[in-house]
Design an enzyme around this catalytic site. Structure first.
Site, short mmCIF file in Angstrom:
data_model
loop_
_atom_site.label_atom_id
_atom_site.label_comp_id
_atom_site.label_asym_id
_atom_site.label_seq_id
_atom_site.Cartn_x
_atom_site.Cartn_y
_atom_site.Cartn_z
N ASN A 109 61.14 -58.99 12.46
CA ASN A 109 60.20 -60.06 12.11
C ASN A 109 61.04 -61.11 11.39
OD1 ASN A 109 58.19 -61.70 11.12
ND2 ASN A 109 56.82 -60.00 10.55
N LYS A 126 62.62 -60.06 7.86
CA LYS A 126 61.66 -59.56 6.87
C LYS A 126 62.11 -58.20 6.32
CE LYS A 126 56.63 -58.86 6.47
NZ LYS A 126 55.36 -59.00 7.24
N GLU A 145 53.29 -53.13 11.68
CA GLU A 145 54.61 -53.77 11.52
C GLU A 145 55.72 -52.72 11.39
OE1 GLU A 145 53.11 -57.39 8.79
OE2 GLU A 145 55.17 -57.50 9.45
N CYS A 178 55.96 -63.24 4.47
CA CYS A 178 54.70 -62.56 4.20
C CYS A 178 54.74 -61.50 3.10
CB CYS A 178 54.15 -61.98 5.49
SG CYS A 178 52.37 -61.84 5.40
N ASN A 203 50.84 -63.95 7.61
CA ASN A 203 49.64 -63.59 8.38
C ASN A 203 48.95 -62.54 7.52
OD1 ASN A 203 49.95 -64.10 11.78
ND2 ASN A 203 51.75 -64.40 10.53
N1 ING Z 1 50.52 -59.20 6.01
C1 ING Z 1 49.96 -58.82 4.77
C2 ING Z 1 50.64 -59.46 3.58
O1 ING Z 1 51.51 -58.92 2.90
C3 ING Z 1 49.23 -57.01 3.29
C4 ING Z 1 49.80 -57.33 4.63
C5 ING Z 1 48.10 -57.67 2.81
C6 ING Z 1 49.90 -56.11 2.49
C7 ING Z 1 47.62 -57.37 1.52
C8 ING Z 1 49.45 -55.81 1.20
C9 ING Z 1 48.30 -56.45 0.71
O2 ING Z 1 50.17 -60.57 3.27
C10 ING Z 1 51.82 -59.22 6.42
N2 ING Z 1 52.05 -59.67 7.68
O3 ING Z 1 52.73 -58.85 5.71
#
Ligand code: ING
Length: 334
Positions: A109, A126, A145, A178, A203
């Site tokens: 990623n 990432k 992921e 992210c 995302n």
């Molecule tokens: N998405 C989310 C992020 O870290 C997540 C997954 C959401 C993890 C909320 C922990 C808490 O924003 C990605 N693609 O990492």
């Protein structure tokens, strides 16, 4: 002296599983058109900008999964070329997220920083992968992921961005993707290299795959979008403040295929941790501001003068221990 620069976080709205690349590329070019009109010199785009967030699906390994990835120099991938050529024509630097497939068949990623002359200055992969390696049972969507990407192997490298004329040896740039933004380690390694602008794409599902209707990874919240947005801003504001840097944070947002909602809230945060620009919609939107890179330095010379205040010789646990090791429980408290 001021070191003024117009920068932008480009937000990209709904992309469905069957949205053609050319439609997305046209939308991204429209965002560049607006940036050009405003004299913006750097536009940051979301994680996995060009496609729907495919890790929400169970996809068989092999050609069906690999079709979501790009091999080699992503700026030379035909469907994306018009975007990178337009950025070069406008003299705008871009930071863009995509799914990278290497010649050794490794899946990452990735985001790439391409300067205003079209030079690929830095590739970042990432480092913190959220979600699962194996699909969950009985959930409305997945977050795979850990199944579809390897953990990044390029660490966090800050680099100089040439040709801006802002002095001081050129702006110092860092990239995160992210989930990285939720881990202070990511920011600190960039902060220890003096990063002045951290480019981040995300995302972020409105609610957590394992707790549909609850905020991502929260199990005690009713308004999941509000809580997920709060956590996004908490991470950006604190870490920009602590590392005395600007951050450009771009959402892939909207409800992909009309049902998979992801938070918006693209922002530009300043070295005081203040949100100086923020998106107003859940669609394509250019969030821009004129920043002064010099404003990174008063806090770096005082409150967060790392050389003066940090004590790395005391941080052994942070580097050597992975998970939590609690003190022994009290017998009469069992
Ligand atoms: N998405 C989310 C992020 O870290 C997540 C997954 C959401 C993890 C909320 C922990 C808490 O924003 C990605 N693609 O990492």
């Amino acid at each position: 002296m001021t070191r003024l620069l117009k920068v932008a976080a480009a937000q990209v709205g709904r992309i469905d599983i069957d949205t053609p690349y050319k439609d997305v590329v046209q939308r991204m070019i429209a965002l560049l058109d607006e940036a050009h009109e405003k004299g913006v010199k750097l536009v940051n785009f979301p994680e996995l900008t060009f496609t729907t967030f495919f890790p929400r699906y169970i996809i068989p390994f092999g050609p069906e999964l690999d079709k979501w990835y790009q091999k080699g120099d992503v700026t030379k991938f035909d469907p994306f070329k018009p975007f990178f050529e337009k950025a070069k024509e406008y003299g705008i630097a871009v930071c863009v997220g995509y799914a990278e497939l290497t010649d050794e068949d490794e899946h990452y990623n990735t985001s790439v920083f391409v300067d205003q002359a079209g030079n690929n200055l830095n590739k970042y992969r990432k480092m913190f992968l959220p979600g699962d390696k194996e699909p969950l049972e009985n959930v409305p969507w997945q977050h795979l992921e850990k199944r579809y990407f390897l953990e990044g192997n390029l660490n966090w490298k800050a680099f100089r961005w040439p040709g801006t004329g802002t002095g001081h040896g050129g702006p110092i740039i860092g990239q995160l993707i992210c989930n990285d933004r939720r881990w202070p380690e990511s920011w600190k390694i960039l902060g220890l290299q003096g990063a002045e602008i951290v480019c981040i794409g995300y995302n972020t599902p409105v609610s957590n795959v394992a707790e549909p209707g609850k905020a991502s990874q929260m199990v005690n919240s009713d308004s999941s979008e509000a809580m997920a947005t709060f956590h996004n801003e908490l991470c950006l504001q604190y870490n920009s403040y602590h590392n005395c840097c600007y951050s450009l944070c771009s959402a892939r947002t909207g409800a992909d295929d009309g049902k998979y909602s992801m938070i918006a809230g693209s922002t530009i945060v300043d070295p005081q941790g203040l949100i100086i620009a923020k998106s107003k919609t859940n669609g394509d939107e250019l969030v821009w501001a004129e920043i002064d890179l010099d404003s990174c330095y008063p806090p770096r010379n005082r409150a967060f003068n790392f050389a003066r205040h940090r004590r790395p010789e005391e941080y052994k646990l942070i580097v050597e221990q992975k998970g939590v090791k609690e003190p022994a429980p009290l017998e009469d408290e069992m």
